[in-house]
Design a protein around this motif. Structure first.
Motif, PDB file in Angstrom:
ATOM      1  N   THR A  72       0.788  -1.178   0.082  1.00 16.72           N
ATOM      2  CA  THR A  72       0.000   0.029  -0.016  1.00 16.72           C
ATOM      3  C   THR A  72       0.955   1.340  -0.020  1.00 16.72           C
ATOM      4  O   THR A  72       0.577   2.212  -0.750  1.00 16.72           O
ATOM      5  CB  THR A  72      -0.878  -0.051   1.087  1.00 16.72           C
ATOM      6  N   LYS A 128      -6.812   5.250  -6.709  1.00 14.36           N
ATOM      7  CA  LYS A 128      -7.584   4.271  -5.969  1.00 14.36           C
ATOM      8  C   LYS A 128      -6.375   2.916  -5.929  1.00 14.36           C
ATOM      9  O   LYS A 128      -5.440   2.815  -6.867  1.00 14.36           O
ATOM     10  CB  LYS A 128      -8.631   3.686  -6.666  1.00 14.36           C
ATOM     11  N   ASN A 129      -6.715   2.323  -4.794  1.00 12.36           N
ATOM     12  CA  ASN A 129      -5.850   1.063  -4.621  1.00 12.36           C
ATOM     13  C   ASN A 129      -6.615  -0.175  -5.533  1.00 12.36           C
ATOM     14  O   ASN A 129      -7.694  -0.220  -5.968  1.00 12.36           O
ATOM     15  CB  ASN A 129      -5.401   0.860  -3.225  1.00 12.36           C
ATOM     16  N   ALA A 130      -5.908  -1.516  -5.192  1.00 16.29           N
ATOM     17  CA  ALA A 130      -6.651  -2.463  -5.900  1.00 16.29           C
ATOM     18  C   ALA A 130      -8.030  -2.831  -5.288  1.00 16.29           C
ATOM     19  O   ALA A 130      -8.735  -3.488  -5.853  1.00 16.29           O
ATOM     20  CB  ALA A 130      -5.594  -3.685  -5.688  1.00 16.29           C
ATOM     21  N   ASN A 131      -8.304  -2.390  -4.057  1.00 17.65           N
ATOM     22  CA  ASN A 131      -9.660  -2.851  -3.312  1.00 17.65           C
ATOM     23  C   ASN A 131     -10.735  -1.686  -4.059  1.00 17.65           C
ATOM     24  O   ASN A 131     -11.891  -1.896  -3.418  1.00 17.65           O
ATOM     25  CB  ASN A 131      -9.513  -2.815  -1.943  1.00 17.65           C
ATOM     26  N   GLY A 132     -10.064  -0.619  -4.734  1.00 18.06           N
ATOM     27  CA  GLY A 132     -11.104   0.303  -5.238  1.00 18.06           C
ATOM     28  C   GLY A 132     -11.087   1.629  -4.058  1.00 18.06           C
ATOM     29  O   GLY A 132     -11.987   2.281  -4.268  1.00 18.06           O
ATOM     30  N   ASP A 133     -10.432   1.543  -3.226  1.00 14.44           N
ATOM     31  CA  ASP A 133     -10.455   2.688  -2.034  1.00 14.44           C
ATOM     32  C   ASP A 133      -9.459   3.845  -2.693  1.00 14.44           C
ATOM     33  O   ASP A 133      -8.565   3.693  -3.146  1.00 14.44           O
ATOM     34  CB  ASP A 133      -9.843   2.087  -0.978  1.00 14.44           C
ATOM     35  N   SER A 141     -12.610   6.111   2.571  1.00 11.72           N
ATOM     36  CA  SER A 141     -11.852   5.716   1.409  1.00 11.72           C
ATOM     37  C   SER A 141     -12.747   5.530   0.148  1.00 11.72           C
ATOM     38  O   SER A 141     -12.235   5.241  -1.116  1.00 11.72           O
ATOM     39  CB  SER A 141     -11.172   4.417   1.876  1.00 11.72           C
ATOM     40  N   GLN A 142     -14.213   5.500   0.455  1.00 10.37           N
ATOM     41  CA  GLN A 142     -15.163   5.278  -0.556  1.00 10.37           C
ATOM     42  C   GLN A 142     -15.525   6.759  -1.461  1.00 10.37           C
ATOM     43  O   GLN A 142     -16.117   6.632  -2.517  1.00 10.37           O
ATOM     44  CB  GLN A 142     -16.252   4.348  -0.022  1.00 10.37           C
TER      45      GLN A 142
END
Length: 411
Positions: A72, A128-133, A141-142
């Motif tokens: 991250t 965004k990161n891999a989780n979409g955050d 984060s959303q």
């Protein structure tokens, strides 16, 4: 004492049964390599081994957390490096715009490129990161951190000021990111000065910071946050005492203390602590000089102001130079904030490495202690197995001998 055949038979069977149990236990230890089959075999050792097993699982999870955290932080560091590169391009373009050979069409071309730089920066701050955050929204984060207000034309931050943290050891929590409020909203804008309240025969006045370092130092030591009236100084332009002589000036503070004086020329203006104040008209007259408060701005709004100034052909030279200086200082301060954050990420990575090494050491120590408590010493177990096999064989032979004993065999 007389021993009956039944007593001898029962005792032999009992001994062989006990030997068979010990043999089975030794065989189980060899095959499973575990000392105990149930917690009842050794309650204290089993309790200790359960505690050690929990610690090993914790260390394993901490190591997993550390790997995720480094990934991250790696994404954030890469994003910030790209941001720094984009900002540097914007700074270079603002310097190029001050070149005397750059005309109106060239400024328009530069403004178009600044627009592309701004789009790149806008995309990066909303990464965004891999989780979409979103990595710069804090714990929200959303929620997209930066949006543009269509009414004001300004970019605003919508995330919060809290950072997500991940546990990598007992009582050790490391931030998994940095919120945009701290990274992008804490960059101070350029310190400026304003002229107002023209009196007498003064028809126009302008101020330009010609030595930013000198003015910043003066601002730092003289700006009064508690009493704003102390932040205004007055330039008094006075007619000469001797007819035909040059006009004179005085700069006074709010208490009418004279801080500076001399001859006045509208062509040259007055240099005061890194600021050049020019006034048009004739004596007598006065101009208020106000120190503007320190404010923070984000890089997107800095680029927006730069783009607007480059597209405005009506700006006078002084105003244009001020706009370019605003952009350069704003970009440099934003770059400093980004570089500082990258440094903090490096420090966090170093902490993760050290803690991870400690976790690995603790895990090995706990595994060794658990092995001593619960795992079989294979050499000793093989010896016990062989011994019990020999005992059982001898028990079988002895049983056969004893079973053949009878008075009828002696007749």
């Amino acid at each position: 004492m007389r021993l009956t055949n039944n007593q001898m038979f029962s005792r032999s069977i009992q001994d062989m049964s006990q030997t068979q149990k010990r043999l089975n236990s030794a065989h189980a230890q060899v095959t499973t390599q575990e000392k105990f089959k149930t917690s009842g075999d050794a309650p204290a050792e089993i309790a200790k081994s359960s505690y050690l097993n929990d610690e090993i699982k914790k260390n394993t999870q901490y190591q997993t957390n550390s790997s995720m955290l480094k990934s991250t932080l790696g994404l954030e560091e890469t994003t910030l490096n790209n941001l720094h590169t984009a900002m540097e391009r914007g700074r270079v373009l603002s310097v190029r715009a001050l070149n005397g050979a750059v005309g109106e069409k060239d400024r328009h071309a530069i403004s178009l490129e600044i627009g592309q730089v701004q789009k790149e920066v806008f995309s990066l701050v909303n990464t965004k990161n891999a989780n979409g955050d979103y990595i710069f929204s804090g714990t929200s984060s959303q929620l997209q951190p930066y949006i543009k207000d269509d009414q004001t034309g300004l970019y605003t931050y919508r995330g919060n000021e809290q950072d997500n943290k991940i546990q990598i050891a007992t009582n050790v929590y490391i931030g998994s990111g940095d919120n945009g409020r701290r990274v992008f909203e804490s960059s101070p804008a350029r310190l400026t000065v304003n002229t107002s309240n023209l009196t007498g025969l003064i028809t126009a006045a302008k101020s330009e910071v010609v030595d930013q370092g000198e003015y910043d130092n003066f601002h730092t030591h003289n700006y009064d946050h508690n009493n704003p009236v102390n932040n205004t100084f007055k330039l008094n332009i006075m007619a000469p005492l001797v007819p035909g002589d040059r006009d004179t000036y005085e700069i006074q503070d709010n208490l009418n203390n004279v801080l500076q004086s001399g001859y006045f020329s509208s062509d040259r203006g007055v240099r005061f602590n890194g600021v050049n104040i020019s006034a048009q008209g004739s004596s007598p007259g006065s101009v208020d000089i106000s120190l503007m408060p320190s404010v923070n701005t984000n890089i997107l709004n800095t680029l927006e102001s730069l783009k607007t100034a480059l597209s405005d052909a009506s700006l006078e030279k002084v105003d244009f130079r001020e706009s370019m200086a605003d952009a350069q200082v704003g970009i440099e301060n934003a770059q400093y904030s980004v570089v500082s954050t990258i440094s903090m990420i490096g420090g966090r990575n170093n902490t993760i490495e050290r803690v991870n090494e400690s976790n690995s050491s603790f895990k090995i120590i706990n595994q060794e202690a658990m092995a001593i408590l619960t795992e079989t010493d294979l050499a000793a177990a093989m010896t016990d197995l062989t011994k019990e096999q020999n005992i059982l064989e001898m028990s079988y032979k002895s049983f056969n001998k004893i079973n053949d004993l009878s008075l009828f065999n002696s007749i």
